[in-house]
Scaffold this motif. Sequence first.
Motif, PDB file in Angstrom:
ATOM      1  N   GLN A  72      20.816  12.644 -33.076  1.00 47.12           N
ATOM      2  CA  GLN A  72      19.503  12.123 -32.705  1.00 47.12           C
ATOM      3  C   GLN A  72      18.932  12.898 -31.519  1.00 47.12           C
ATOM      4  OE1 GLN A  72      19.512   8.023 -31.559  1.00 47.12           O
ATOM      5  NE2 GLN A  72      17.327   7.788 -31.914  1.00 47.12           N
ATOM      6  N   SER A  73      19.790  13.236 -30.574  1.00 43.95           N
ATOM      7  CA  SER A  73      19.340  14.010 -29.420  1.00 43.95           C
ATOM      8  C   SER A  73      18.883  15.406 -29.836  1.00 43.95           C
ATOM      9  CB  SER A  73      20.471  14.103 -28.397  1.00 43.95           C
ATOM     10  OG  SER A  73      20.112  14.945 -27.341  1.00 43.95           O
ATOM     11  N   ALA A  74      19.618  16.013 -30.762  1.00 46.11           N
ATOM     12  CA  ALA A  74      19.222  17.338 -31.242  1.00 46.11           C
ATOM     13  C   ALA A  74      17.873  17.284 -31.951  1.00 46.11           C
ATOM     14  CB  ALA A  74      20.290  17.901 -32.165  1.00 46.11           C
ATOM     15  N   LEU A  75      17.665  16.246 -32.755  1.00 40.08           N
ATOM     16  CA  LEU A  75      16.375  16.102 -33.435  1.00 40.08           C
ATOM     17  C   LEU A  75      15.246  15.884 -32.431  1.00 40.08           C
ATOM     18  CD1 LEU A  75      17.324  13.893 -36.507  1.00 40.08           C
ATOM     19  CD2 LEU A  75      16.583  16.274 -36.533  1.00 40.08           C
ATOM     20  N   ARG A  76      15.504  15.064 -31.420  1.00 40.80           N
ATOM     21  CA  ARG A  76      14.491  14.817 -30.404  1.00 40.80           C
ATOM     22  C   ARG A  76      14.176  16.103 -29.641  1.00 40.80           C
ATOM     23  NH1 ARG A  76      16.961  11.191 -27.346  1.00 40.80           N
ATOM     24  NH2 ARG A  76      16.481   9.500 -28.772  1.00 40.80           N
ATOM     25  N   HIS A  77      15.206  16.884 -29.323  1.00 43.29           N
ATOM     26  CA  HIS A  77      15.012  18.151 -28.615  1.00 43.29           C
ATOM     27  C   HIS A  77      14.192  19.117 -29.469  1.00 43.29           C
ATOM     28  CE1 HIS A  77      15.867  21.413 -25.887  1.00 43.29           C
ATOM     29  NE2 HIS A  77      16.283  22.148 -26.903  1.00 43.29           N
ATOM     30  N   LYS A  78      14.517  19.169 -30.760  1.00 40.69           N
ATOM     31  CA  LYS A  78      13.783  20.063 -31.658  1.00 40.69           C
ATOM     32  C   LYS A  78      12.326  19.632 -31.785  1.00 40.69           C
ATOM     33  CE  LYS A  78      14.208  22.239 -36.164  1.00 40.69           C
ATOM     34  NZ  LYS A  78      14.985  22.293 -37.413  1.00 40.69           N
ATOM     35  N   ALA A  79      12.081  18.313 -31.898  1.00 45.87           N
ATOM     36  CA  ALA A  79      10.706  17.820 -32.000  1.00 45.87           C
ATOM     37  C   ALA A  79       9.928  18.123 -30.725  1.00 45.87           C
ATOM     38  CB  ALA A  79      10.716  16.318 -32.281  1.00 45.87           C
ATOM     39  N   THR A  80      10.566  17.984 -29.584  1.00 42.74           N
ATOM     40  CA  THR A  80       9.908  18.302 -28.320  1.00 42.74           C
ATOM     41  C   THR A  80       9.585  19.792 -28.237  1.00 42.74           C
ATOM     42  OG1 THR A  80      11.108  16.508 -27.256  1.00 42.74           O
ATOM     43  CG2 THR A  80      10.137  18.151 -25.814  1.00 42.74           C
ATOM     44  N   ALA A  81      10.501  20.619 -28.703  1.00 45.62           N
ATOM     45  CA  ALA A  81      10.256  22.064 -28.683  1.00 45.62           C
ATOM     46  C   ALA A  81       9.099  22.441 -29.611  1.00 45.62           C
ATOM     47  CB  ALA A  81      11.514  22.819 -29.087  1.00 45.62           C
ATOM     48  N   VAL A  82       9.066  21.813 -30.777  1.00 48.66           N
ATOM     49  CA  VAL A  82       7.979  22.102 -31.720  1.00 48.66           C
ATOM     50  C   VAL A  82       6.646  21.646 -31.137  1.00 48.66           C
ATOM     51  CG1 VAL A  82       7.057  21.430 -33.979  1.00 48.66           C
ATOM     52  CG2 VAL A  82       9.437  22.107 -33.765  1.00 48.66           C
ATOM     53  N   TYR A  83       6.636  20.476 -30.505  1.00 47.79           N
ATOM     54  CA  TYR A  83       5.406  19.978 -29.897  1.00 47.79           C
ATOM     55  C   TYR A  83       4.954  20.879 -28.748  1.00 47.79           C
ATOM     56  CZ  TYR A  83       2.061  16.757 -27.854  1.00 47.79           C
ATOM     57  OH  TYR A  83       0.910  16.186 -27.360  1.00 47.79           O
ATOM     58  N   SER A  84       5.911  21.342 -27.949  1.00 49.21           N
ATOM     59  CA  SER A  84       5.559  22.241 -26.837  1.00 49.21           C
ATOM     60  C   SER A  84       4.996  23.557 -27.356  1.00 49.21           C
ATOM     61  CB  SER A  84       6.784  22.515 -25.974  1.00 49.21           C
ATOM     62  OG  SER A  84       7.241  21.335 -25.395  1.00 49.21           O
ATOM     63  N   GLU A  85       5.612  24.072 -28.414  1.00 49.70           N
ATOM     64  CA  GLU A  85       5.107  25.321 -28.991  1.00 49.70           C
ATOM     65  C   GLU A  85       3.712  25.133 -29.569  1.00 49.70           C
ATOM     66  OE1 GLU A  85       6.280  28.663 -32.347  1.00 49.70           O
ATOM     67  OE2 GLU A  85       7.735  27.113 -31.799  1.00 49.70           O
ATOM     68  N   ALA A  86       3.482  23.990 -30.209  1.00 45.65           N
ATOM     69  CA  ALA A  86       2.157  23.723 -30.762  1.00 45.65           C
ATOM     70  C   ALA A  86       1.121  23.590 -29.642  1.00 45.65           C
ATOM     71  CB  ALA A  86       2.191  22.453 -31.608  1.00 45.65           C
ATOM     72  N   THR A  87       1.508  22.946 -28.563  1.00 45.49           N
ATOM     73  CA  THR A  87       0.596  22.826 -27.421  1.00 45.49           C
ATOM     74  C   THR A  87       0.292  24.200 -26.838  1.00 45.49           C
ATOM     75  OG1 THR A  87       1.550  20.664 -26.928  1.00 45.49           O
ATOM     76  CG2 THR A  87       0.293  21.702 -25.176  1.00 45.49           C
ATOM     77  N   TRP A  88       1.307  25.028 -26.727  1.00 46.45           N
ATOM     78  CA  TRP A  88       1.101  26.378 -26.215  1.00 46.45           C
ATOM     79  C   TRP A  88       0.148  27.158 -27.115  1.00 46.45           C
ATOM     80  CZ3 TRP A  88       2.532  31.176 -28.285  1.00 46.45           C
ATOM     81  CH2 TRP A  88       2.368  32.265 -27.416  1.00 46.45           C
ATOM     82  N   ARG A  89       0.335  27.025 -28.439  1.00 44.84           N
ATOM     83  CA  ARG A  89      -0.564  27.741 -29.365  1.00 44.84           C
ATOM     84  C   ARG A  89      -1.991  27.229 -29.248  1.00 44.84           C
ATOM     85  NH1 ARG A  89       2.583  28.940 -35.024  1.00 44.84           N
ATOM     86  NH2 ARG A  89       4.303  30.080 -34.085  1.00 44.84           N
ATOM     87  N   CYS A  90      -2.130  25.912 -29.054  1.00 47.75           N
ATOM     88  CA  CYS A  90      -3.480  25.367 -28.875  1.00 47.75           C
ATOM     89  C   CYS A  90      -4.134  25.926 -27.613  1.00 47.75           C
ATOM     90  CB  CYS A  90      -3.434  23.841 -28.790  1.00 47.75           C
ATOM     91  SG  CYS A  90      -3.180  23.021 -30.368  1.00 47.75           S
ATOM     92  N   ASN A  91      -3.357  26.030 -26.567  1.00 42.29           N
ATOM     93  CA  ASN A  91      -3.912  26.516 -25.303  1.00 42.29           C
ATOM     94  C   ASN A  91      -4.233  28.004 -25.331  1.00 42.29           C
ATOM     95  OD1 ASN A  91      -3.794  24.009 -24.146  1.00 42.29           O
ATOM     96  ND2 ASN A  91      -1.759  24.325 -23.284  1.00 42.29           N
ATOM     97  N   THR A  92      -3.600  28.766 -26.238  1.00 41.62           N
ATOM     98  CA  THR A  92      -3.877  30.200 -26.300  1.00 41.62           C
ATOM     99  C   THR A  92      -5.038  30.536 -27.232  1.00 41.62           C
ATOM    100  OG1 THR A  92      -2.224  30.485 -28.044  1.00 41.62           O
ATOM    101  CG2 THR A  92      -1.511  30.857 -25.757  1.00 41.62           C
ATOM    102  N   LEU A  93      -5.563  29.551 -27.944  1.00 41.49           N
ATOM    103  CA  LEU A  93      -6.706  29.824 -28.819  1.00 41.49           C
ATOM    104  C   LEU A  93      -7.921  30.192 -27.975  1.00 41.49           C
ATOM    105  CD1 LEU A  93      -6.444  26.986 -31.471  1.00 41.49           C
ATOM    106  CD2 LEU A  93      -5.982  29.403 -31.810  1.00 41.49           C
ATOM    107  N   SER A  94      -8.721  31.099 -28.526  1.00 44.59           N
ATOM    108  CA  SER A  94      -9.938  31.480 -27.805  1.00 44.59           C
ATOM    109  C   SER A  94     -11.059  30.522 -28.197  1.00 44.59           C
ATOM    110  CB  SER A  94     -10.330  32.929 -28.135  1.00 44.59           C
ATOM    111  OG  SER A  94     -10.563  33.044 -29.516  1.00 44.59           O
ATOM    112  N   GLY A  95     -11.830  30.152 -27.270  1.00 41.99           N
ATOM    113  CA  GLY A  95     -12.941  29.245 -27.526  1.00 41.99           C
ATOM    114  C   GLY A  95     -12.569  27.810 -27.194  1.00 41.99           C
ATOM    115  N   LEU A  96     -13.449  27.179 -26.433  1.00 41.04           N
ATOM    116  CA  LEU A  96     -13.205  25.812 -25.995  1.00 41.04           C
ATOM    117  C   LEU A  96     -13.181  24.851 -27.173  1.00 41.04           C
ATOM    118  CD1 LEU A  96     -12.892  23.891 -23.601  1.00 41.04           C
ATOM    119  CD2 LEU A  96     -15.389  23.698 -23.563  1.00 41.04           C
ATOM    120  N   ARG A  97     -14.064  25.043 -28.127  1.00 39.51           N
ATOM    121  CA  ARG A  97     -14.146  24.142 -29.286  1.00 39.51           C
ATOM    122  C   ARG A  97     -12.873  24.224 -30.135  1.00 39.51           C
ATOM    123  NH1 ARG A  97     -18.971  21.896 -31.663  1.00 39.51           N
ATOM    124  NH2 ARG A  97     -18.476  21.165 -33.756  1.00 39.51           N
ATOM    125  N   ALA A  98     -12.350  25.411 -30.321  1.00 33.01           N
ATOM    126  CA  ALA A  98     -11.128  25.578 -31.114  1.00 33.01           C
ATOM    127  C   ALA A  98      -9.939  24.924 -30.403  1.00 33.01           C
ATOM    128  CB  ALA A  98     -10.851  27.054 -31.348  1.00 33.01           C
TER     129      ALA A  98
END
Length: 138
Positions: free
Chosen positions: A67-93
């Motif tokens: 369960q801890s490994a799954l939680r860690h993986k989900a947190t990593a995926v969420y962090s990566e998705a947040t990072w990708r969102c923040n690197t998009l160009s354009g405020l609307r995107a």
Amino acid sequence: MGNNFPSFKLWFGDAGSFTAFQCGLLQWWYHLPVWVRSPLWPGMLATLTAFGLLLAFYQVVNGAVQQSALRHKATAVYSEATWRCNTLSGLRAREGCRSQLNAGASAEALLQTQNSPGMAQSNAQAILLTSLELLSDK
């Protein structure tokens, strides 16, 4: 004075019937085969009980680790998705990406309250991975 054991009444009769029951029980015990009366049985029972308890403990700890490994993986995926969102160009995107990501996180919290713990983790991963796929398609 020769009798060291006091006479008393029990709920099923007097002390004599209890003594008779005790003698009958001992007679039954000594008529059993020698291998059944062996003092090895309590040790074997204790060993099997200890082994069963260790196995149950292992199962609980192993489930917690998974369960801890799954939680860690989900947190990593969420962090990566947040990072990708923040690197998009354009405020609307960026705002659209973050709103999709937050909607996935809200759905994850809802699933955690409705489903069992094992299922909630896998559903949360599926939501986050779907969000990543949507982000990579843009």
